[in-house]
Scaffold this motif. Structure first.
Motif, PDB file in Angstrom:
ATOM      1  N   ARG A  70       3.548   4.259   0.474  1.00  0.00           N
ATOM      2  CA  ARG A  70       2.827   3.013   0.174  1.00  0.00           C
ATOM      3  C   ARG A  70       2.335   2.346   1.462  1.00  0.00           C
ATOM      4  O   ARG A  70       1.189   1.917   1.547  1.00  0.00           O
ATOM      5  CB  ARG A  70       3.735   2.064  -0.595  1.00  0.00           C
ATOM      6  N   ASP A  73      -0.134   4.643   3.383  1.00  0.00           N
ATOM      7  CA  ASP A  73      -1.283   5.052   2.574  1.00  0.00           C
ATOM      8  C   ASP A  73      -1.593   6.534   2.746  1.00  0.00           C
ATOM      9  O   ASP A  73      -2.749   6.954   2.798  1.00  0.00           O
ATOM     10  CB  ASP A  73      -2.512   4.211   2.923  1.00  0.00           C
ATOM     11  N   ARG A  74      -0.536   7.324   2.841  1.00  0.00           N
ATOM     12  CA  ARG A  74      -0.665   8.781   2.902  1.00  0.00           C
ATOM     13  C   ARG A  74       0.675   9.389   2.529  1.00  0.00           C
ATOM     14  O   ARG A  74       1.677   8.684   2.427  1.00  0.00           O
ATOM     15  CB  ARG A  74      -1.075   9.249   4.303  1.00  0.00           C
ATOM     16  N   ARG A 291       3.277  -3.439   7.207  1.00  0.00           N
ATOM     17  CA  ARG A 291       2.136  -2.638   7.652  1.00  0.00           C
ATOM     18  C   ARG A 291       2.000  -2.674   9.176  1.00  0.00           C
ATOM     19  O   ARG A 291       1.550  -1.710   9.790  1.00  0.00           O
ATOM     20  CB  ARG A 291       0.854  -3.133   6.987  1.00  0.00           C
ATOM     21  N   ARG A 324      -2.610  11.717  -3.225  1.00  0.00           N
ATOM     22  CA  ARG A 324      -1.636  11.291  -2.229  1.00  0.00           C
ATOM     23  C   ARG A 324      -0.441  10.681  -2.940  1.00  0.00           C
ATOM     24  O   ARG A 324      -0.503  10.317  -4.106  1.00  0.00           O
ATOM     25  CB  ARG A 324      -2.242  10.229  -1.275  1.00  0.00           C
ATOM     26  N   GLU A 326       2.250   8.034  -4.088  1.00  0.00           N
ATOM     27  CA  GLU A 326       2.180   6.622  -4.354  1.00  0.00           C
ATOM     28  C   GLU A 326       3.559   5.990  -4.429  1.00  0.00           C
ATOM     29  O   GLU A 326       3.698   4.828  -4.777  1.00  0.00           O
ATOM     30  CB  GLU A 326       1.462   6.383  -5.676  1.00  0.00           C
TER      31      GLU A 326
END
Length: 327
Positions: A70, A73-74, A291, A324, A326
């Motif tokens: 998450r 993002d990969r 992030r 990908r 999730e």
């Protein structure tokens, strides 16, 4: 409450049922090694410790993959999960140096300390709302650089009894500055401490089965966040700052303070709705910091409630038919 909300809430309480890993004896020996040799010579041992946990803790490994998918993002690989566990181990090692007062080898940059200084200058007690992100122990750097901060941490202690016992041997004051959740007089102690101008630190990203919850978006999916911290702050009409101490590698930390609510308010029949709004805003800010420092979030359990209840996920942590991961 929907079936999904009940499932997510049950998963949020899962961390209290997970057994504490690691031996107190080994932790004690490694602590003494750190103090005798210093951070740099003792650090290579952490790589072996992190590899051991990566191989021997499948629940934590799967949880790490799902979180990292998450936040990155990969689809994460083994190197990502190893880095995640190693970052956690590094912050635990550095607690030894923070608690022993031998933290001069650690570089700590403090951002937003003016928000703390302003509340203290007024003699006001307040909450520091944080999370299992980075190292809360690095907050002690604020006391070193900006005057002694009268802080107590409101937390559950029964899921890390062995580690807490070892750290208490190093610095007995560490447990004196903890208000254990679940104790009958805990809320009274919080009230009195705030009234005297003290600071209460709360890790507001974990819930229990008994908690009132809000299901809010966190990194793109619904997740349970407790309402208790916000209801407590509102009851006391106390200000709340956000506080996160991020580990940036090579002994470097960034401590961030943000204004959040002054005071936290939730009146009458709208108390739960207002508390949910605070929880949602907190989750948004936590996601932003995750992030910024993606390997710093240390909730190694089924945070989103996706395993093993959700058959849409295969064992790799991917949704069938998606390019990908999730989860």
């Amino acid at each position: 409450m929907t079936a999904r909300q009940a499932q997510t809430g049950a998963a949020g309480a899962q961390w209290r049922q997970l057994p504490e890993r690691g031996s107190a004896g080994i932790a004690r020996v490694y602590m003494r090694l750190c103090l005798a040799l210093g951070r740099t010579p003792a650090r290579p041992v952490l790589f072996g410790i992190a590899l051991y946990f990566q191989l021997s803790a499948p629940v934590a490994r799967r949880a790490s993959r799902r979180y990292l998918a998450r936040v990155l993002d990969r689809r994460p690989g083994p190197r990502d999960t190893f880095r995640h566990i190693l970052t956690f181990a590094s912050t635990i090692m550095d607690r030894v140096f923070f608690l022993s007062g031998r933290d001069r080898a650690l570089e700590v940059a403090v951002h937003g300390a003016e928000h703390v200084d302003a509340l203290r200058a007024e003699g006001r007690g307040f909450f520091l709302m944080s999370a299992h992100l980075g190292s809360f122990e690095a907050m002690r750097a604020l006391g070193r650089d900006h005057g002694d901060l009268p802080i107590k941490i409101l937390m559950y202690v029964d899921n890390a009894e062995r580690l807490n016992a070892v750290l208490a041997e190093l610095n007995p004051a560490v447990m004196e500055n903890v208000i254990p959740l679940g104790r009958p007089d805990a809320m009274l102690e919080v009230r009195d401490w705030i009234a005297r101008g003290g600071v209460v630190g709360v890790l507001a990203d974990r819930s229990t089965a008994a908690d009132k919850l809000a299901t809010v978006d966190f990194l793109g999916a619904p997740a349970p966040f407790p309402l208790g911290p916000w209801l407590l702050a509102a009851t006391l009409q106390a200000p709340a700052l956000l506080s996160f101490a991020l580990y940036r590698g090579n002994g470097r930390y960034e401590v961030h303070f943000e204004r959040f609510a002054d005071p936290v308010t939730a009146a009458g029949g709208a108390r739960r709705t207002a508390a949910a709004a605070y929880a949602r805003a907190f989750a948004d800010r936590l996601a932003a910091y995750c992030r910024s420092a993606p390997y710093n979030w240390f909730n190694f359990f089924d945070f989103w409630g996706e395993e093993p209840r959700d058959p849409a996920f295969d064992r790799s942590g991917r949704r069938p038919g998606r390019g990908r991961a999730e989860s």
